[in-house]
Write an enzyme that holds these catalytic residues in place. Structure first.
Site, PDB file in Angstrom:
ATOM      1  N   LYS A 104       0.845  -1.191   0.000  1.00  0.00           N
ATOM      2  CA  LYS A 104       0.000   0.000   0.000  1.00  0.00           C
ATOM      3  C   LYS A 104       0.882   1.243   0.000  1.00  0.00           C
ATOM      4  O   LYS A 104       1.794   1.357   0.826  1.00  0.00           O
ATOM      5  CB  LYS A 104      -0.911  -0.011   1.236  1.00  0.00           C
ATOM      6  N   HIS A 106      -0.259   4.554   0.192  1.00  0.00           N
ATOM      7  CA  HIS A 106      -0.867   5.760   0.733  1.00  0.00           C
ATOM      8  C   HIS A 106      -1.463   5.446   2.105  1.00  0.00           C
ATOM      9  O   HIS A 106      -1.777   4.304   2.403  1.00  0.00           O
ATOM     10  CB  HIS A 106      -1.966   6.298  -0.187  1.00  0.00           C
TER      11      HIS A 106
END
Length: 227
Positions: A104, A106
């Site tokens: 991921k 963000h």
């Protein structure tokens, strides 16, 4: 056999997690039984499951560790409920950690869910079942790349007691030999068969003579005893 092992076998049957019949495994093997930990879905089931894992970890590895790690995806809830149960049963405050399938980039960034891993962490890994050891081959290098950690052990709910990819020893022993940490299970299929064969559970014989014969034939071909 410990009482909680007998209780766990009954629990698998009651929860429709352990089934007997004719199944094709991911490995391509035709198996007379199948275990699906994804069938633990209610709050009470997950609460009990965590307690069984916590007790088995306590008995096999002790409580000198920092993190409970569960590989994605089924290992994610296992790591959470086990961490809760360790605190509930033993006052052990461990952190939970799991991995994502994709990094991921963000918000809560990275490959890990839950706690980050830091140098010096002692980690217990939890899985539902290990048939070939493939998931550990993927996740062990991943977590070791995050920090200088030590894996205290791997706990699975059921040891199928069948040969791994090497064809000589069971998959759990292969994992232990390959990576140098101990492995254990809440129960193994020899214990399950001995406990259930010919005994009535919920108004039926779970392992009758026909199923027992199918299990014997399967293990004559694929069986492996623990080292």
């Amino acid at each position: 056999m410990n009482t909680y092992k007998q209780e766990f076998i009954d629990f698998m049957v009651e929860s429709d997690v352990l089934k007997f019949g004719d199944f094709t495994l991911k490995s391509g093997r035709k198996s007379p039984f199948f275990m699906n930990a994804g069938a633990y879905v209610t709050g009470s089931q997950l609460h009990r499951l965590g307690q069984y894992y916590a007790r088995a970890i306590h008995d096999s590895f002790g409580l000198d560790f920092d993190v409970v790690f569960g590989p994605a995806y089924k290992g994610i809830p296992l790591s959470v409920v086990t961490t809760i149960a360790l605190q509930e049963l033993y006052g052990k405050e461990a952190r939970y950690c799991s991995n994502r399938k994709e990094v991921k980039d963000h918000g809560d960034t990275g490959i890990l869910l839950g706690s980050k891993l830091v140098d010096g962490d002692r980690v217990v890994m939890v899985e539902d079942v290990t048939t070939s050891g493939k998931s550990i081959d993927e996740t062990y290098p991943l977590i070791c790349a995050q920090a200088d950690i030590e894996v205290v052990g791997l706990m699975v709910s059921l040891n199928r007691l069948e040969v791994g990819r090497g064809g000589k020893m069971c998959a759990l022993d292969e994992v232990s030999e390959r990576y140098g940490f101990p492995t254990a299970s809440i129960v193994d299929m020899a214990e399950v068969t001995e406990y259930l064969h010919g005994n009535e559970r919920e108004g039926r014989i779970v392992i009758d003579d026909e199923i027992k014969a199918a299990l014997d034939a399967y293990y004559a071909q694929y069986g492996a005893e623990r080292a």
